[in-house]
Enzyme design. Structure first.
Site, PDB file in Angstrom:
ATOM      1  N   SER A  28     -55.315  35.544 -49.250  1.00  0.00           N
ATOM      2  CA  SER A  28     -55.783  34.865 -50.462  1.00  0.00           C
ATOM      3  C   SER A  28     -57.090  34.104 -50.245  1.00  0.00           C
ATOM      4  O   SER A  28     -57.896  33.977 -51.164  1.00  0.00           O
ATOM      5  CB  SER A  28     -54.699  33.903 -50.957  1.00  0.00           C
ATOM      6  OG  SER A  28     -54.318  33.036 -49.919  1.00  0.00           O
ATOM      7  N   GLY A  66     -51.336  36.574 -50.096  1.00  0.00           N
ATOM      8  CA  GLY A  66     -49.976  36.565 -49.556  1.00  0.00           C
ATOM      9  C   GLY A  66     -49.748  37.555 -48.430  1.00  0.00           C
ATOM     10  O   GLY A  66     -48.645  37.649 -47.904  1.00  0.00           O
ATOM     11  N   ASN A  94     -50.892  33.532 -43.289  1.00  0.00           N
ATOM     12  CA  ASN A  94     -49.546  33.629 -43.879  1.00  0.00           C
ATOM     13  C   ASN A  94     -48.468  33.839 -42.825  1.00  0.00           C
ATOM     14  O   ASN A  94     -47.330  33.395 -43.000  1.00  0.00           O
ATOM     15  CB  ASN A  94     -49.501  34.758 -44.913  1.00  0.00           C
ATOM     16  CG  ASN A  94     -50.216  34.369 -46.188  1.00  0.00           C
ATOM     17  OD1 ASN A  94     -50.044  33.260 -46.695  1.00  0.00           O
ATOM     18  ND2 ASN A  94     -51.077  35.246 -46.685  1.00  0.00           N
ATOM     19  N   ASP A 175     -53.821  22.946 -55.565  1.00  0.00           N
ATOM     20  CA  ASP A 175     -52.680  23.188 -54.673  1.00  0.00           C
ATOM     21  C   ASP A 175     -52.949  22.679 -53.257  1.00  0.00           C
ATOM     22  O   ASP A 175     -52.065  22.647 -52.413  1.00  0.00           O
ATOM     23  CB  ASP A 175     -52.288  24.675 -54.671  1.00  0.00           C
ATOM     24  CG  ASP A 175     -53.393  25.589 -54.139  1.00  0.00           C
ATOM     25  OD1 ASP A 175     -54.368  25.075 -53.556  1.00  0.00           O
ATOM     26  OD2 ASP A 175     -53.274  26.813 -54.302  1.00  0.00           O
ATOM     27  N   HIS A 178     -55.847  26.353 -51.231  1.00  0.00           N
ATOM     28  CA  HIS A 178     -56.868  27.377 -51.472  1.00  0.00           C
ATOM     29  C   HIS A 178     -58.213  26.747 -51.844  1.00  0.00           C
ATOM     30  O   HIS A 178     -58.248  25.876 -52.725  1.00  0.00           O
ATOM     31  CB  HIS A 178     -56.411  28.321 -52.582  1.00  0.00           C
ATOM     32  CG  HIS A 178     -55.189  29.097 -52.200  1.00  0.00           C
ATOM     33  ND1 HIS A 178     -53.933  28.748 -52.609  1.00  0.00           N
ATOM     34  CD2 HIS A 178     -55.058  30.205 -51.423  1.00  0.00           C
ATOM     35  CE1 HIS A 178     -53.061  29.601 -52.102  1.00  0.00           C
ATOM     36  NE2 HIS A 178     -53.713  30.495 -51.379  1.00  0.00           N
TER      37      HIS A 178
END
Lengths: 199, 834
Positions: A28, A66, A94, A175, A178
């Site tokens: 991502s 992801g 991840n 968040d 990111h």
């Protein structure tokens, strides 16, 4: 077969004027999660290379939000059809966040690097770091994984893809994980020195 | 004078007044009981759903939240902050990912975190950690052993077997560890760069309104923040509560209809009984308005007494029934007296007779009083004008919407009733006229029975419609119960998934299938490919992806959401959890040589969010390659099925070669889930596994409450229905008393009279319950489709049983009541009547 030819032609069309084809395989952070495609760091880097170093590159962004290191090899095989010359490998975050066994992550990254090198591609590995809440032991092992790969395969390593971006509220989406548009700009600037050799 | 006349009239027939009040009270008591139980059950379910969240309101955010933003919107009585983060937990040289929950001692405000020894979690030291049993097995540790988290060693103080909110999200991939805020400081996990989520839980004095939730979302400057209420804590719980709310509304309506049918019938018979008095009043020269006032006054007195009796039933009798429920089922139902359980039945009980009274009295005032002295029943229909029922229809429509809290359900229900009654009275009258010939054929008993039915057509149609609507209500509620259980409970029972797997690589699919199916580790229910893409065009228009031109936070949030990308998939046909609701499925395999666009089907809510319909085009971008596609069908997905589903499904032959991963849902026996997870961790280290059994068990707990409510309310409606039935049949016989005794005087044997009455009752009850059952099928089908958006469940026994029960009860009541009537001296009976 016809369908594969068409996809191949489309891939070629998107790269037909490129001087150097740079393939990004990441997650991502590289896909540009939450921001427009054009504002993600691979495309900003392309503009920077042209404006500051007069280097023309064609970006192929094969990043998937992801994704873990496990999917990297099949993606590289898919994009080999467009004959990229440089691979920016930005996977692993991840794996770390999900607590995946790091020996398996390292093995996956190694197989991607090996295939790229076999295809005579220049490999730049984007290193990642785990947030401190994962514990000192795990974060150290994770960081070391990239250093070991650099040594084992003699590749260029960007020590930390999110250098100066991680944990900076103003450079990240709400968040907190990111990067936002400004964060991606910073990432592109961080990466610029590693591309001088492409001139 | 009017008052005097009202009371004199009532005094003159005490027996009738008593029976009338008793019957009307029964109908209203049914409504009061249903309304009271409904409120108690709703409260109970509400508190159970609160225990999932542990609070009235929770706000989760990656950022710190200024509490003033919350207290300025809602009335907070207490709050607690908890932190969620991931960390590696280590012991015995092993380490595993753990979801660390840092909670204060006062959390949760509702429910408890239950340990294996059945005690609630309570920290007695900063160095305590409470863990999920999965982590105990993964790290090979026991209670009392050490577990390392961050910089500190904790003592495993207990195993958590039941705790709060379970979700499908990232938290589900790792077992939980609970530590205290002081323990968090020892572990030193919060430093610069740490990723964690704050959850602020609030105890709120008043119920949080939708408007307040909206205000809260806007006041928190974090687009990823989640404002959660118990109803929204899980999609399943939210659906259960919504469905239950609608169901209880329907139950209330059934109660209302049952009470109304009893009322209608009683008023009609009341007026029939008063026919002679009306004629005498008119003969004596009383003004029509005075006669009207006397009659409506009598109705008012009777209905107010009945309503007060019914409403007092709640506080007097219901506490005993609720206590019985609590003792037998371990519930904590609280009886609350609300507007809907006390004031509403009182209003209905008093106002409804007035409106019906107006409609029923008017025809009597506008016909020749000489006719009223006759025994003919025909006059009423001739004099009736449908518009005089309009005030009652409007009143009833408003009450229906009010009581069901839904314009859709209230409208469907009331319109259905009015149309059914209209059709019945028009059609029934014609049919009965045609059947008049039967009163001249066959045996004497049969002749007399048909004679009564066809001669007193309005009476016959009134009792027929009352029984029919009562049967519809009795049958409808269990039918809808089955629909809801099929919709909500079935997906969670039996072969539902227990593990959710993602990030499966294409080369691992075969191995995983083999691992589960061949090695008896479970069954792969779904293995769906997933391809990442960005939506680039909608109906040829480029989708805005830049946030620079946005002017509002909502706009920016919407664009950021779109920029997260969409997942595409493809499959043959439909999964069992989805159905095609419009258009068609994609056909055949995509041929790139033909100059056609690829076909896609969309989930219908997603399509309406995008503002697209069948025939429109969308364009996706997969790794820089544009891929236009045409929408050919819309699907409805049961998201409660816990099976992987996608908003966008492509035609085959388009995405097969694109880089992808797979997601899967697996059914595994509960006792081997841990060992299966361990084996998966070793064999497929990259595959992330979410154990959804805890989530399902939480939902099941709520579901069990719902099943109990559905069953109890179904039973209650049935019971009320039977009472109404008893009231109707019993009363019908009382007004037939004169005719029956006349037959006795004329020399008919008791057995012959009983046969006549039984023939009448059987004919009426068999046909009315049959039509009632049919109506419940139609109404059930409409409500399932329109209100519940679920598939209708047909059950033959459920259709036949009410016919048998209603007929048997009617026949039994008729038999015993007639028998006891016939035992009395005919002269006494006439004396009573007059």
């Amino acid at each position: 077969m016809a369908k594969q030819i068409i996809i191949f032609i489309l891939l070629c069309i998107s790269t037909v004027h490129a001087d150097t084809k740079v393939l990004f395989i990441g997650d991502s952070l590289t896909e540009g999660y939450g921001i427009s495609k054009e504002k993600s760091y691979p495309y900003l880097l392309k503009d920077l290379l042209l404006s500051k170093h007069n280097t023309k590159v064609e970006v192929i962004n094969g990043s998937v939000s992801g994704s873990t290191t496990a999917s990297g090899l099949s993606r590289l095989k898919w994009f080999l059809r467009s004959k990229p010359e440089v691979l920016i490998l930005a996977l692993g975050a991840n794996d770390g966040l999900r607590g995946i066994d790091l020996s398996s992550s390292k093995k996956n990254l190694a197989s991607i690097i090996k295939l790229a090198q076999d295809k005579k591609m220049k490999v730049i590995l984007a290193g990642m770091q785990m947030p401190p809440n994962y514990g000192a032991d795990y974060t150290k092992k994770f960081r070391d994984m990239f250093i070991e790969l650099k040594k084992d395969y003699n590749i260029t390593l960007i020590p930390f893809l999110l250098e100066g971006v991680a944990a900076k509220k103003e450079l990240n989406l709400s968040d907190g994980i990111h990067p936002n548009e400004l964060g991606h700009k910073k990432m592109a600037e961080n990466l610029l020195p590693y591309f001088r050799s492409l001139k | 004078m009017i008052f005097k006349l009202i009371f004199r009239e009532l005094k003159s027939s005490p027996k009738f007044v008593l029976i009338f009040i008793l019957n009307l009270s029964i109908g209203l008591i049914g409504l009061v009981s249903i309304q009271s139980f409904k409120t108690s059950f709703s409260d109970e379910l509400d508190s159970r759903s609160k225990s999932i969240l542990g609070a009235d309101l929770a706000i989760s955010s990656r950022q710190e939240i200024d509490l003033k933003n919350v207290t300025s919107v809602v009335n907070v009585s207490d709050h607690s902050r908890s932190i969620r983060l991931f960390s590696m937990a280590g012991a015995n040289k092993k380490s595993r990912l753990a979801s660390v929950r840092v909670i204060e001692s006062k959390f949760p405000f509702y429910g408890q975190i239950l340990l294996k020894d059945q005690s609630p979690l309570k920290f007695t030291s900063d160095k305590e950690a409470y863990i999920y049993p999965e982590l105990q097995r993964q790290l090979d540790i026991s209670v009392g052993d050490n577990i390392r988290i961050g910089d500190a060693d904790f003592i495993v103080a207990g195993l958590v077997i039941d705790d709060g909110q379970q979700s499908f999200q990232m938290g589900g991939i790792a077992p939980r560890v609970y530590i205290s805020p002081e323990g968090l400081k020892l572990a030193n996990l919060i430093k610069e760069g740490s990723t964690y989520t704050n959850t602020y839980s609030f105890k709120i004095k008043d119920k949080v309104t939708k408007e307040q939730l909206k205000q809260l979302s806007l006041s928190i400057n974090d687009s990823s923040a989640r404002v959660i209420t118990p109803e929204k804590s899980s999609q399943q719980v939210s659906r259960i509560l919504n469905y239950l709310n609608d169901f209880l509304g329907l139950v209330s309506l059934s109660g209302l209809f049952l009470a109304t049918m009893a009322m209608m019938y009683l008023f009609r018979s009341f007026l029939y009984k008063r026919k002679k008095e009306i004629a005498i009043f008119q003969f004596l020269g009383l003004k029509k308005s005075t006669v009207f006032s006397i009659l409506i006054g009598q109705l008012f007195v009777l209905s107010i007494v009945s309503s007060l009796i019914a409403v007092s039933f709640g506080p007097i009798i219901l506490p005993f029934i609720i206590n019985l429920f609590n003792e037998q089922l371990g519930y904590n139902l609280q009886l609350t007296y609300t507007y809907s359980s006390l004031v509403l039945p009182l209003l209905i009980g008093v106002l409804s007779p007035m409106f019906i009274g107006i409609a029923l009295i008017f025809p009597y005032l506008h016909i020749d009083y000489k006719f009223l002295f006759s025994h003919e029943d025909e006059g009423e229909t001739k004099a009736s004008s449908w518009f005089i029922y309009l005030p009652w229809v409007i009143f009833f429509y408003i009450i229906s919407i009010n009581i069901s809290h839904s314009v859709v359900i209230g409208s469907i229900f009331s319109s259905f009733l009015f149309i059914s009654l209209g059709v019945l009275f028009l059609g029934g009258s014609l049919v009965l006229k045609r059947l008049r010939g039967l009163s001249t054929k066959g045996e004497l008993t049969s002749k007399l029975a048909w004679g009564f039915l066809t001669r007193y057509r309005v009476s016959t149609l009134f009792i027929f419609s009352s029984l029919m609507i009562s049967t519809t209500m009795i049958t409808l509620i269990p039918t809808l119960r089955n629909v809801l259980l099929n919709e909500l409970e079935r997906p969670l029972k039996g072969e539902g998934p227990s593990l959710f797997l993602f990030d499966i690589q294409p080369e691992q699919v075969e191995g995983l299938n083999k691992f589960f199916n061949d090695e008896d580790n479970g069954e792969v229910l779904v293995m769906a490919p997933m391809i990442r893409s960005r939506l680039s065009k909608i109906k040829g228009e480029v989708v805005q992806s830049s946030v620079e031109e946005t002017t509002t936070r909502e706009e920016e949030r919407a664009i950021r959401m779109r920029n997260r990308g969409v997942n595409l998939s493809y499959r043959d046909g439909l999964d069992i959890s989805e159905s095609l609701i419009d258009g068609r499925l994609t056909k055949g395999v995509f041929d790139p040589e033909k100059n056609e666009q690829a076909e896609i089907t969309l989930e219908h809510r997603y399509a309406s969010r995008l503002g697209v319909e069948i025939g429109d085009t969308l364009e996706f971008e997969i790794f820089g390659i544009p891929l236009p596609a045409k929408i050919v069908g819309l699907r409805d997905i049961k998201w409660t099925s816990f099976r992987p589903n996608f908003f966008i499904q492509f035609q085959k032959g388009v995405l097969e070669d694109a880089p992808k991963t797979f997601v899967s849902a697996v059914s595994t026996q509960k006792n081997i889930i841990d060992s299966v997870q361990e084996k998966l961790f070793e064999k497929f280290p990259n595959v992330s596994v979410i154990d959804i059994t805890r989530t399902i068990s939480r939902i099941t707990n709520i579901m069990e409450s719902m099943v109990l409510i559905l069953t109890s309310m179904t039973f209650l409606v049935f019971l009320v229905g039977i009472f109404v039935l008893y009231s109707l049949i019993g009363h019908q016989l009382i007004i037939r008393l004169r005719d029956l005794n006349l037959l006795k005087i004329l020399g008919l044997k008791d057995s012959q009279i009983i046969k006549i009455v039984l023939t009448e009752t059987t004919l009426i009850s068999v046909f009315s319950s049959f039509f009632g059952s049919l109506l419940s099928l139609v109404l059930g089908g409409i409500i399932s489709k329109v209100a519940f958006k679920s598939s209708f469940v047909f059950s033959l026994p459920l259709i036949i049983l009410p016919i048998v029960v209603v007929t048997s009860i009617s026949v039994m009541i008729t038999y015993f009541t007639t028998k006891s009537m016939l035992k009395r001296n005919a002269a006494d009976v006439f004396g009573d009547i007059n």
